[in-house]
Scaffold this motif. Structure first.
Motif, PDB file in Angstrom:
ATOM      1  N   PRO A 156       0.986  -1.226  -0.082  1.00 19.75           N
ATOM      2  CA  PRO A 156      -0.019   0.052  -0.042  1.00 19.75           C
ATOM      3  C   PRO A 156       0.820   1.244  -0.296  1.00 19.75           C
ATOM      4  CG  PRO A 156      -0.202  -1.218   2.049  1.00 19.75           C
ATOM      5  CD  PRO A 156       0.579  -1.900   1.187  1.00 19.75           C
ATOM      6  N   ASN A 157       0.388   2.201  -0.648  1.00 23.28           N
ATOM      7  CA  ASN A 157       0.986   3.531  -0.645  1.00 23.28           C
ATOM      8  C   ASN A 157       0.380   4.297   0.731  1.00 23.28           C
ATOM      9  OD1 ASN A 157       2.777   3.728  -3.069  1.00 23.28           O
ATOM     10  ND2 ASN A 157       1.025   3.805  -4.287  1.00 23.28           N
ATOM     11  N   VAL A 158       1.203   4.890   1.368  1.00 22.39           N
ATOM     12  CA  VAL A 158       0.826   5.665   2.408  1.00 22.39           C
ATOM     13  C   VAL A 158       1.319   7.041   2.347  1.00 22.39           C
ATOM     14  CG1 VAL A 158       1.186   6.122   5.028  1.00 22.39           C
ATOM     15  CG2 VAL A 158       0.980   3.877   4.173  1.00 22.39           C
ATOM     16  N   ALA A 159       0.467   8.065   2.271  1.00 21.79           N
ATOM     17  CA  ALA A 159       0.916   9.665   2.351  1.00 21.79           C
ATOM     18  C   ALA A 159       0.892  10.117   3.842  1.00 21.79           C
ATOM     19  CB  ALA A 159      -0.106  10.230   1.509  1.00 21.79           C
ATOM     20  N   PHE A 160       1.795  10.702   3.932  1.00 30.45           N
ATOM     21  CA  PHE A 160       1.942  11.316   5.419  1.00 30.45           C
ATOM     22  C   PHE A 160       1.711  13.023   4.815  1.00 30.45           C
ATOM     23  CE2 PHE A 160       4.438   7.924   5.925  1.00 30.45           C
ATOM     24  CZ  PHE A 160       4.063   7.325   7.068  1.00 30.45           C
ATOM     25  N   VAL A 161       0.705  13.576   5.551  1.00 31.24           N
ATOM     26  CA  VAL A 161       0.270  14.907   4.864  1.00 31.24           C
ATOM     27  C   VAL A 161       0.128  15.964   5.996  1.00 31.24           C
ATOM     28  CG1 VAL A 161      -1.754  16.031   3.816  1.00 31.24           C
ATOM     29  CG2 VAL A 161      -0.830  13.633   2.992  1.00 31.24           C
ATOM     30  N   CYS A 162       0.621  17.079   5.583  1.00 30.48           N
ATOM     31  CA  CYS A 162       0.387  18.347   6.595  1.00 30.48           C
ATOM     32  C   CYS A 162       0.583  19.551   5.347  1.00 30.48           C
ATOM     33  CB  CYS A 162       1.458  18.642   7.469  1.00 30.48           C
ATOM     34  SG  CYS A 162       3.106  18.574   7.111  1.00 30.48           S
ATOM     35  N   ALA A 189       8.072  11.632   8.610  1.00 28.76           N
ATOM     36  CA  ALA A 189       7.422  10.461   8.757  1.00 28.76           C
ATOM     37  C   ALA A 189       7.759   9.781   7.415  1.00 28.76           C
ATOM     38  CB  ALA A 189       5.781  10.838   8.876  1.00 28.76           C
ATOM     39  N   GLU A 190       8.096  10.371   6.386  1.00 27.38           N
ATOM     40  CA  GLU A 190       8.349   9.715   5.046  1.00 27.38           C
ATOM     41  C   GLU A 190       9.570   9.182   5.072  1.00 27.38           C
ATOM     42  OE1 GLU A 190       9.307  10.666   0.272  1.00 27.38           O
ATOM     43  OE2 GLU A 190       8.394  12.277   1.514  1.00 27.38           O
ATOM     44  N   ALA A 191      10.503   9.789   5.742  1.00 26.75           N
ATOM     45  CA  ALA A 191      12.234   9.210   5.759  1.00 26.75           C
ATOM     46  C   ALA A 191      11.929   8.077   6.840  1.00 26.75           C
ATOM     47  CB  ALA A 191      12.859  10.451   6.491  1.00 26.75           C
ATOM     48  N   LEU A 192      11.374   8.181   7.997  1.00 21.56           N
ATOM     49  CA  LEU A 192      11.254   7.002   8.921  1.00 21.56           C
ATOM     50  C   LEU A 192      10.244   5.967   8.427  1.00 21.56           C
ATOM     51  CD1 LEU A 192      10.908   9.333  12.177  1.00 21.56           C
ATOM     52  CD2 LEU A 192      12.845   7.648  11.675  1.00 21.56           C
ATOM     53  N   GLY A 193       9.501   6.107   7.610  1.00 23.85           N
ATOM     54  CA  GLY A 193       8.827   5.064   6.770  1.00 23.85           C
ATOM     55  C   GLY A 193       9.525   4.410   6.059  1.00 23.85           C
ATOM     56  N   LEU A 211       1.962   1.492  12.762  1.00 20.98           N
ATOM     57  CA  LEU A 211       1.128   1.330  11.672  1.00 20.98           C
ATOM     58  C   LEU A 211       1.824   0.192  10.724  1.00 20.98           C
ATOM     59  CD1 LEU A 211      -0.572   2.857   9.238  1.00 20.98           C
ATOM     60  CD2 LEU A 211       1.324   4.110   8.543  1.00 20.98           C
ATOM     61  N   ASN A 212       2.963  -0.027  10.741  1.00 20.22           N
ATOM     62  CA  ASN A 212       3.668  -1.142  10.066  1.00 20.22           C
ATOM     63  C   ASN A 212       2.889  -2.472  10.509  1.00 20.22           C
ATOM     64  OD1 ASN A 212       5.973  -1.944   8.223  1.00 20.22           O
ATOM     65  ND2 ASN A 212       6.724  -2.831  10.438  1.00 20.22           N
ATOM     66  N   ARG A 213       2.932  -2.439  11.903  1.00 25.19           N
ATOM     67  CA  ARG A 213       2.341  -3.588  12.340  1.00 25.19           C
ATOM     68  C   ARG A 213       0.927  -3.932  12.074  1.00 25.19           C
ATOM     69  NH1 ARG A 213      -1.101  -4.333  16.367  1.00 25.19           N
ATOM     70  NH2 ARG A 213      -0.825  -2.275  16.788  1.00 25.19           N
ATOM     71  N   ARG A 214       0.253  -2.888  12.145  1.00 26.38           N
ATOM     72  CA  ARG A 214      -1.470  -2.948  11.743  1.00 26.38           C
ATOM     73  C   ARG A 214      -1.364  -3.426  10.099  1.00 26.38           C
ATOM     74  NH1 ARG A 214      -4.156   2.004  12.891  1.00 26.38           N
ATOM     75  NH2 ARG A 214      -2.260   3.229  12.693  1.00 26.38           N
ATOM     76  N   ILE A 215      -0.418  -2.735   9.355  1.00 26.06           N
ATOM     77  CA  ILE A 215      -0.787  -3.042   8.145  1.00 26.06           C
ATOM     78  C   ILE A 215      -0.343  -4.713   7.813  1.00 26.06           C
ATOM     79  CG2 ILE A 215       0.163  -2.580   5.628  1.00 26.06           C
ATOM     80  CD1 ILE A 215       0.415   0.371   6.466  1.00 26.06           C
ATOM     81  N   ALA A 216       0.660  -5.107   8.435  1.00 24.31           N
ATOM     82  CA  ALA A 216       1.208  -6.286   8.329  1.00 24.31           C
ATOM     83  C   ALA A 216       0.349  -7.232   9.003  1.00 24.31           C
ATOM     84  CB  ALA A 216       2.609  -6.411   9.023  1.00 24.31           C
TER      85      ALA A 216
END
Length: 136
Positions: free
Chosen positions: A4-10, A20-24, A126-131
């Motif tokens: 899945p594509n996850v977008a971190f938005v502000c 968040a993008e870098a840590l993701g 988030l990683n855990r929940r998606i997995a």
């Protein structure tokens, strides 16, 4: 099956969403693709965020990331808003949540480090929940 594509938005896509993008990408690239964007852009990523991400995580965000508009994103499955103090940007998606993070811009390093630590914990969750298949 694609990740899945996850977008971190502000709004400005210059600090929290960039971290968040870098840590993701560093912590969860095996489970999801990380992107970030905003309704407006800044000429540079927040320099305090850049400096501290290099110090703490060894990530040079300026090498691989830049401030982007929502229109530059691929099709997004999961939208994470950072905690907007104004109207949060909208993107169509299958799942949406707000992380309610205060913007550390203009504050001391401790505020950035606290925000970075909170983002890291939320990325791992988030990683855990998606997995597990509970979202995504």
């Amino acid at each position: 099956m694609r990740k899945p594509n996850v977008a971190f938005v502000c709004v400005h896509n210059s600090c929290r969403s960039q971290m968040a993008e870098a840590l993701g990408k560093k912590l969860a690239s095996d489970v999801f693709e990380s992107h970030s964007a905003g309704t407006e852009t800044k000429p540079r990523i927040n320099q305090d965020a850049v400096r501290l991400m290099k110090q703490v995580h060894g990530i040079d965000m300026e090498k691989t990331q830049y401030s982007k508009l929502l229109s530059e994103l691929p099709e997004i499955d999961i939208v994470i808003t950072m905690g907007c103090n104004v109207q949060c940007p909208f993107l169509p998606c299958r799942h949406r949540e707000d992380w309610g993070l205060d913007d550390p811009s203009g504050k001391e390093d401790e505020a950035f480090l606290d925000t970075m630590q909170r983002i890291e914990a939320k990325i791992l969750d988030l990683n855990r929940r998606i997995a597990e298949g509970s979202i995504g």
